[in-house]
Design a protein around this motif. Sequence first.
Motif, PDB file in Angstrom:
ATOM      1  N   LEU A  99     -59.146  84.624 -23.363  1.00  0.00           N
ATOM      2  CA  LEU A  99     -59.746  84.496 -24.688  1.00  0.00           C
ATOM      3  C   LEU A  99     -59.065  85.413 -25.694  1.00  0.00           C
ATOM      4  O   LEU A  99     -58.870  85.039 -26.863  1.00  0.00           O
ATOM      5  CB  LEU A  99     -61.243  84.800 -24.609  1.00  0.00           C
ATOM      6  N   LEU A 100     -58.683  86.599 -25.242  1.00  0.00           N
ATOM      7  CA  LEU A 100     -57.915  87.486 -26.114  1.00  0.00           C
ATOM      8  C   LEU A 100     -56.569  86.850 -26.455  1.00  0.00           C
ATOM      9  O   LEU A 100     -56.079  86.958 -27.587  1.00  0.00           O
ATOM     10  CB  LEU A 100     -57.718  88.834 -25.437  1.00  0.00           C
ATOM     11  N   GLY A 101     -55.989  86.155 -25.481  1.00  0.00           N
ATOM     12  CA  GLY A 101     -54.735  85.453 -25.721  1.00  0.00           C
ATOM     13  C   GLY A 101     -54.859  84.374 -26.774  1.00  0.00           C
ATOM     14  O   GLY A 101     -53.938  84.167 -27.583  1.00  0.00           O
ATOM     15  N   PHE A 102     -55.993  83.664 -26.794  1.00  0.00           N
ATOM     16  CA  PHE A 102     -56.215  82.662 -27.845  1.00  0.00           C
ATOM     17  C   PHE A 102     -56.147  83.306 -29.228  1.00  0.00           C
ATOM     18  O   PHE A 102     -55.577  82.739 -30.166  1.00  0.00           O
ATOM     19  CB  PHE A 102     -57.580  81.992 -27.666  1.00  0.00           C
ATOM     20  N   ALA A 103     -56.764  84.472 -29.343  1.00  0.00           N
ATOM     21  CA  ALA A 103     -56.803  85.140 -30.648  1.00  0.00           C
ATOM     22  C   ALA A 103     -55.433  85.661 -31.063  1.00  0.00           C
ATOM     23  O   ALA A 103     -55.080  85.615 -32.247  1.00  0.00           O
ATOM     24  CB  ALA A 103     -57.807  86.291 -30.608  1.00  0.00           C
ATOM     25  N   PHE A 145     -52.214  84.777 -29.577  1.00  0.00           N
ATOM     26  CA  PHE A 145     -51.029  83.926 -29.424  1.00  0.00           C
ATOM     27  C   PHE A 145     -51.345  82.439 -29.544  1.00  0.00           C
ATOM     28  O   PHE A 145     -50.600  81.599 -29.058  1.00  0.00           O
ATOM     29  CB  PHE A 145     -50.382  84.195 -28.058  1.00  0.00           C
ATOM     30  N   GLY A 146     -52.442  82.115 -30.205  1.00  0.00           N
ATOM     31  CA  GLY A 146     -52.880  80.732 -30.283  1.00  0.00           C
ATOM     32  C   GLY A 146     -52.046  79.837 -31.170  1.00  0.00           C
ATOM     33  O   GLY A 146     -52.339  78.637 -31.284  1.00  0.00           O
ATOM     34  N   GLN A 147     -51.008  80.356 -31.779  1.00  0.00           N
ATOM     35  CA  GLN A 147     -50.192  79.521 -32.671  1.00  0.00           C
ATOM     36  C   GLN A 147     -49.250  78.609 -31.885  1.00  0.00           C
ATOM     37  O   GLN A 147     -48.744  77.633 -32.426  1.00  0.00           O
ATOM     38  CB  GLN A 147     -49.348  80.410 -33.602  1.00  0.00           C
ATOM     39  N   SER A 148     -48.996  78.909 -30.637  1.00  0.00           N
ATOM     40  CA  SER A 148     -48.091  78.114 -29.807  1.00  0.00           C
ATOM     41  C   SER A 148     -48.875  77.133 -28.951  1.00  0.00           C
ATOM     42  O   SER A 148     -49.808  77.519 -28.233  1.00  0.00           O
ATOM     43  CB  SER A 148     -47.265  79.032 -28.897  1.00  0.00           C
ATOM     44  N   LEU A 149     -48.519  75.856 -29.003  1.00  0.00           N
ATOM     45  CA  LEU A 149     -49.209  74.836 -28.218  1.00  0.00           C
ATOM     46  C   LEU A 149     -49.009  75.065 -26.725  1.00  0.00           C
ATOM     47  O   LEU A 149     -49.940  74.861 -25.929  1.00  0.00           O
ATOM     48  CB  LEU A 149     -48.701  73.451 -28.618  1.00  0.00           C
TER      49      LEU A 149
END
Length: 472
Positions: free
Chosen positions: A310-314, A316-320
């Motif tokens: 979930l921290l990764g979504f916040a 690095f979420g710009q990459s599909l």
Amino acid sequence: MRSFAYQKQRPVAVSQTETPSPSLSPTERRAAAGLAAIFSTRMLGLFMILPVFALYAHELAGATPLMVGLAIGAYGLTQALLQIPLGLLSDRIGRKPVILGGLLLFAVGSVVAALADDIHWVIIGRVLQGSGAIAAAIIALTADLTREEVRTKGMAAIGISVALSFAAALVLGPVLARWIGVSGIFWVTAALAVAGMVLLYTLVPDPERSQLHRDAQPALDQLRGVLADPTLVRLDLAIFMLHLTMVSLFVVLPLSVEAAGLEAVSHWRLYLPVVLLAIPAMVPFIVLAERRGRAREVLLGSVIALGTALLGFALFGQSLWVLGALLVVVFTIFNLLEAVLPSLVSKRARAGAKGTAMGVFSSAQFVGAFLGGVLGGWAHERFGPDAVYLVGVLVSLAWVALLTGMRMPEDLGRRVLTLAPGAGDAAALERRLLAEPGVREVVVALDEGVAYLKVDSRRLDWARLQTLSAGA
């Protein structure tokens, strides 16, 4: 009715002598298939909206992030409040009338949401959908229509169908939204409810009689004991936190996927491979938890991995591609905990109290879904999409603290022993059964004609117990 339970240590192991596990009869297979279909199509209708609603809600009057989150999670509130009462009502007026009424409410709620051009009417529709809380009644009818020795197989069919429904909904939701829109999904959901009504009266047999099954459905006299058990309460909070996190995730996840460059009509291309990878990925961890006795490590590792993802979504979420990899982690953990947590509840609940423990556990799950929608919508509205992921991170931290020091349930099995007609004094029979090697807890339910046992399967002589009960 009294129960006797204590821990026993015996120096000599007793070899197991068990009859082969019987198969479901044709009638039992038909009942299990029909009820699994009803349960899963209802859940499919609830889940299909998750991956698409946040993308299309802006078309509705009054839509704000908070209202969108409330619409996504609203079904959980009425589901949590009504599932145990409706299960108890089915003891009084019959299973099928309660299931039929629940499906009718679900269909009405779907139609209300399908016709809505205002977000508030969608919320009302979702509340109505959740009020058709038929889970406990379906489980009770499954128990009525299956023998004790094969009942676990009938319940397993329902559990598997629900897991597959969630996976299918993630793929079908975006596809249907492309073809018929979100309102069309609600119409499909209403049609599924009608199909469930037809299945109920054409495929599912009528039980010869309905009765309370303490290991399959809630009993009011057991609620206090279940709520007073610290381990069960922690497991209830665990499923609460899991569903809070997952539902809040879908308040903003579709928006993140779109922002990463995948148009809304193509989101299924992301969800399909993620689901196909996540389902087999959980299997080694289930084996580690269930067969190797490492449930504590699996739980802690899963929660830490979930919070990290979930921290990764916040961040690095710009990459599909990153989103896809993180979703594999999240869905693997979700599927894993959906299997491991109920198993731990089953192991911890006292003999004859599994139905009540699972009823409270399921209610906690739906409360989590409701609050996940509300908190996710509020965080999105006040602080932006990334704040929703950070809410999940904070929940994961609280979850780790909850697991620290938690006493893990002992690895005991559950058995149901059929009693001979006219079995004698319940207390005397309980004492005789407790004297047998491997038997840890006993509840004799003369009204059901069975004894509920918690056992150490490695030391249990099942054939001897069956002989003893027949002689009772």
